[in-house]
Motif scaffolding. Sequence first.
Motif, PDB file in Angstrom:
ATOM      1  N   ASP A 120       0.840  -1.194   0.000  1.00  0.00           N
ATOM      2  CA  ASP A 120       0.000   0.000   0.000  1.00  0.00           C
ATOM      3  C   ASP A 120       0.875   1.243   0.000  1.00  0.00           C
ATOM      4  N   ARG A 121       1.142   1.759  -1.171  1.00  0.00           N
ATOM      5  CA  ARG A 121       2.018   2.919  -1.315  1.00  0.00           C
ATOM      6  C   ARG A 121       1.325   4.217  -0.897  1.00  0.00           C
ATOM      7  N   SER A 122       0.030   4.184  -0.573  1.00  0.00           N
ATOM      8  CA  SER A 122      -0.668   5.397  -0.151  1.00  0.00           C
ATOM      9  C   SER A 122      -0.546   5.652   1.350  1.00  0.00           C
ATOM     10  N   ARG A 123      -0.022   4.660   2.097  1.00  0.00           N
ATOM     11  CA  ARG A 123       0.157   4.847   3.545  1.00  0.00           C
ATOM     12  C   ARG A 123       1.215   5.909   3.816  1.00  0.00           C
ATOM     13  N   SER A 124       1.242   6.367   5.055  1.00  0.00           N
ATOM     14  CA  SER A 124       2.225   7.382   5.453  1.00  0.00           C
ATOM     15  C   SER A 124       3.508   6.748   5.970  1.00  0.00           C
ATOM     16  N   TRP A 125       3.701   5.449   5.739  1.00  0.00           N
ATOM     17  CA  TRP A 125       4.935   4.761   6.124  1.00  0.00           C
ATOM     18  C   TRP A 125       5.212   3.624   5.159  1.00  0.00           C
ATOM     19  N   ARG A 126       6.478   3.224   5.115  1.00  0.00           N
ATOM     20  CA  ARG A 126       6.915   2.100   4.302  1.00  0.00           C
ATOM     21  C   ARG A 126       7.891   1.254   5.115  1.00  0.00           C
ATOM     22  N   VAL A 127       7.877  -0.047   4.876  1.00  0.00           N
ATOM     23  CA  VAL A 127       8.649  -0.980   5.705  1.00  0.00           C
ATOM     24  C   VAL A 127       9.827  -1.556   4.915  1.00  0.00           C
ATOM     25  N   TYR A 128      10.998  -1.536   5.553  1.00  0.00           N
ATOM     26  CA  TYR A 128      12.245  -2.005   4.939  1.00  0.00           C
ATOM     27  C   TYR A 128      13.002  -2.887   5.933  1.00  0.00           C
ATOM     28  N   ALA A 129      14.052  -3.509   5.448  1.00  0.00           N
ATOM     29  CA  ALA A 129      15.017  -4.196   6.310  1.00  0.00           C
ATOM     30  C   ALA A 129      16.371  -3.549   6.072  1.00  0.00           C
ATOM     31  N   ASP A 130      17.142  -3.390   7.149  1.00  0.00           N
ATOM     32  CA  ASP A 130      18.508  -2.891   6.995  1.00  0.00           C
ATOM     33  C   ASP A 130      19.358  -4.000   6.385  1.00  0.00           C
ATOM     34  N   PRO A 131      20.632  -3.771   6.119  1.00  0.00           N
ATOM     35  CA  PRO A 131      21.440  -4.784   5.432  1.00  0.00           C
ATOM     36  C   PRO A 131      21.553  -6.135   6.132  1.00  0.00           C
ATOM     37  N   VAL A 132      21.253  -6.219   7.433  1.00  0.00           N
ATOM     38  CA  VAL A 132      21.296  -7.525   8.100  1.00  0.00           C
ATOM     39  C   VAL A 132      19.917  -8.011   8.518  1.00  0.00           C
ATOM     40  N   GLY A 133      18.871  -7.330   8.069  1.00  0.00           N
ATOM     41  CA  GLY A 133      17.521  -7.850   8.257  1.00  0.00           C
ATOM     42  C   GLY A 133      16.661  -7.233   9.336  1.00  0.00           C
ATOM     43  N   HIS A 134      17.162  -6.251  10.099  1.00  0.00           N
ATOM     44  CA  HIS A 134      16.318  -5.597  11.100  1.00  0.00           C
ATOM     45  C   HIS A 134      15.259  -4.745  10.377  1.00  0.00           C
ATOM     46  N   PRO A 135      13.986  -4.915  10.714  1.00  0.00           N
ATOM     47  CA  PRO A 135      12.965  -4.095  10.083  1.00  0.00           C
ATOM     48  C   PRO A 135      13.021  -2.654  10.576  1.00  0.00           C
TER      49      PRO A 135
END
Length: 121
Positions: free
Chosen positions: A100-115
Amino acid sequence: MAIAKLDVVALDCPEPRVLADFYAAVLGGTVAHTEEDGDWLVLKVPGGQLAFQRSPGYVPPVWPSTDHGQQFHLDLTVEDLDKGEKEVLALGATVLDNEDRSRSWRVYADPVGHPFCLCAG
């Protein structure tokens, strides 16, 4: 009256320097060596500190997962989500949730997997 005050949030990782450099590029700040062997580094940023602790056998959290929670995540505020996304991906982050690109946040992982989330600010 509080019992304690928060000093630092510590992230386990296989290579403290690599993860400290990633977050320094994202947040700014200064990486300080606190131990001679490099097993513990601290990133001092406005408003707080992140520490990076070497953890032999580190296994990243699974996201999303109902069996194994993500443990914690960081919410990082950016002025422009699209620009922030482009920059963290160039540093080695990966997208965890692109539904959902319309939300006010986006979820990622850093290079070792921490969200972590980039949040519109």
